[in-house]
Design a protein around this motif. Structure first.
Motif, PDB file in Angstrom:
ATOM      1  N   GLN A   1       0.845  -1.203   0.000  1.00  0.00           N
ATOM      2  CA  GLN A   1       0.000   0.000   0.000  1.00  0.00           C
ATOM      3  C   GLN A   1       0.882   1.256   0.000  1.00  0.00           C
ATOM      4  O   GLN A   1       1.846   1.334   0.759  1.00  0.00           O
ATOM      5  CB  GLN A   1      -0.890  -0.013   1.244  1.00  0.00           C
ATOM      6  N   MET A   2       0.539   2.210  -0.840  1.00  0.00           N
ATOM      7  CA  MET A   2       1.350   3.431  -0.957  1.00  0.00           C
ATOM      8  C   MET A   2       0.585   4.654  -0.441  1.00  0.00           C
ATOM      9  O   MET A   2      -0.652   4.649  -0.410  1.00  0.00           O
ATOM     10  CB  MET A   2       1.710   3.662  -2.437  1.00  0.00           C
ATOM     11  N   PRO A   3       1.331   5.692  -0.072  1.00  0.00           N
ATOM     12  CA  PRO A   3       0.674   6.915   0.427  1.00  0.00           C
ATOM     13  C   PRO A   3       0.102   7.745  -0.714  1.00  0.00           C
ATOM     14  O   PRO A   3       0.610   8.804  -1.060  1.00  0.00           O
ATOM     15  CB  PRO A   3       1.819   7.651   1.144  1.00  0.00           C
ATOM     16  N   LEU A   4      -0.974   7.230  -1.298  1.00  0.00           N
ATOM     17  CA  LEU A   4      -1.593   7.912  -2.438  1.00  0.00           C
ATOM     18  C   LEU A   4      -3.103   7.975  -2.280  1.00  0.00           C
ATOM     19  O   LEU A   4      -3.825   8.238  -3.232  1.00  0.00           O
ATOM     20  CB  LEU A   4      -1.245   7.186  -3.738  1.00  0.00           C
ATOM     21  N   ASP A   5      -3.583   7.701  -1.069  1.00  0.00           N
ATOM     22  CA  ASP A   5      -5.027   7.743  -0.842  1.00  0.00           C
ATOM     23  C   ASP A   5      -5.469   9.191  -0.657  1.00  0.00           C
ATOM     24  O   ASP A   5      -4.742  10.013  -0.092  1.00  0.00           O
ATOM     25  CB  ASP A   5      -5.398   6.920   0.401  1.00  0.00           C
TER      26      ASP A   5
END
Ligand code: SAM
Ligand code: SF4
Length: 337
Positions: free
Chosen positions: A199-203
């Motif tokens: 999971q990447m910090p792109l939410d």
């Protein structure tokens, strides 16, 4: 080393990387609300006049292929199947020469209906996103009850020859962290190739938390409770996925360790948003406006030059681990994952 001024230069950057893989976002809209991507209420969608028309997207892809050395094009979004002109856009892309490899990343909803037409238009492959096979957990994660549509979409894609069908999964702690094994069993059974993505910090909600993210290491440990994973003899190249043979092969599984095993050094991607902005990285904080150049009568050469300049300033890496890291203003669904 080539620079943007070198005659015939492709999309080179100051670190010697060359972008040949174009990700095109066809819309920022979506019919799911995956919690790691979008808030339950959705987002403020781009106003229609700001979104590139089919002809504008097609022109930019032609420039990329004919003048900038792009060899692979992947359509994404938001949900690319929500774009009414998708089949025509795919057909126009596969008619380009040299013919690029053309693929699509989708949540699978509506794919059952359109897979045949996409294959006829020349689409080579699809990636379908699926984080769990459990209907309850599917509803929790995506906030919609659409699991059967996704499964039907995958089947239709395989039947239409859009193979190998790859399955993208994101694992969330406390929700579907035990789903790696059942997902791989399911993929082996159907001949799909599983890719599990960190999971990447792109939410859009900025809720990503490094300390609770499921790491590539944890994903591998979980898979190894049930399967023997051995080194894949096929060279990885610029692929974001590290792959392993499952139980001796030939089936494979991939892990995309975007955060803990970053692959920025071999990145060959350039990105076009639905509103015509070039991004040289998922995590870039700056964009280059090709829509303005298109709509003010820019020539193919001027647009190609602008694109080259946009890539030249690509940073060496995403910098998620730097204390100064700042999440980009655009969320994943608007950049195009
Ligand atoms: N709607 C399509 C889909 O879901 O496949 C295409 C767009 S979606 C943004 C592309 C991929 O990005 C999906 O596989 C999704 O799981 C992944 N993704 C979305 N948000 C993410 C995040 N915060 N970290 C890692 N992957 C993410
Ligand atoms: Fe939609 Fe894809 Fe984002 Fe899920 S990951 S909300 S399907 S854009």
């Amino acid at each position: 080393m080539a620079t943007p001024d070198t005659p015939g230069a492709g999309l080179v950057d100051t670190f010697g990387r060359v972008a040949t893989d174009l990700r095109v976002s066809l819309t920022d809209r979506c019919n799911l609300r995956c919690s790691y991507c979008m808030p339950a209420e959705g987002l403020d969608w781009l106003p229609k006049p700001e979104v590139l028309t089919d002809d504008e997207v097609t022109r930019l892809m032609r420039i990329a292929v004919e003048q900038l050395g792009v060899r692979e094009i992947r359509f994404t979004g938001g949900e690319p199947l929500l774009r009414p002109g998708i089949v025509g856009i795919v057909a126009a892309t596969t008619a380009l020469r040299p013919r690029p490899e053309v693929s699509l990343t989708t949540n699978g909803i509506g794919l059952a209906r359109i897979a045949g037409a996409l294959a006829e238009a020349g689409l080579d492959r699809v990636n379908v996103s699926l984080d769990t096979l459990d209907p309850e957990r599917f509803r929790t994660i995506t906030r919609r009850d659409r699991l059967p549509d996704v499964l039907a979409g995958m089947r239709a894609a395989a039947d239409a020859g859009l193979t190998p069908v790859k399955v993208n999964a994101v694992l969330l702690r406390g929700i579907n962290d035990n789903d790696a094994v059942p997902l791989l069993e399911f993929c082996l059974q159907h001949g799909y190739e599983l890719r599990i993505i960190e999971q990447m910090p792109l939410d859009a909600q900025h809720a990503w938390d490094r300390s609770t993210m499921i790491t590539a290491e944890e994903i591998l440990t979980s898979l190894r409770t049930r399967f023997a994973l051995s080194e894949d003899p096929v060279e990885r190249g610029a692929s974001p996925a590290e792959t392993w043979l499952v139980d001796g092969g030939p089936a494979r599984v991939g892990v995309i360790g975007s955060v803990t095993r970053a692959f920025c050094g071999t990145c060959d991607r350039t990105r076009l948003t639905a509103d015509g902005q070039i991004r040289n990285c998922l995590f870039a904080r700056e964009e280059s406006d090709l829509r303005a150049a298109l709509r003010s009568g820019g020539s193919d050469e001027e647009i190609a030059d602008r694109w080259r300049l946009a890539m030249w300033t690509k940073k060496p890496g995403h910098g998620i681990d730097d204390p100064s890291f700042l999440q980009p203003a655009r969320p994943m669904s608007s950049i195009g994952g």
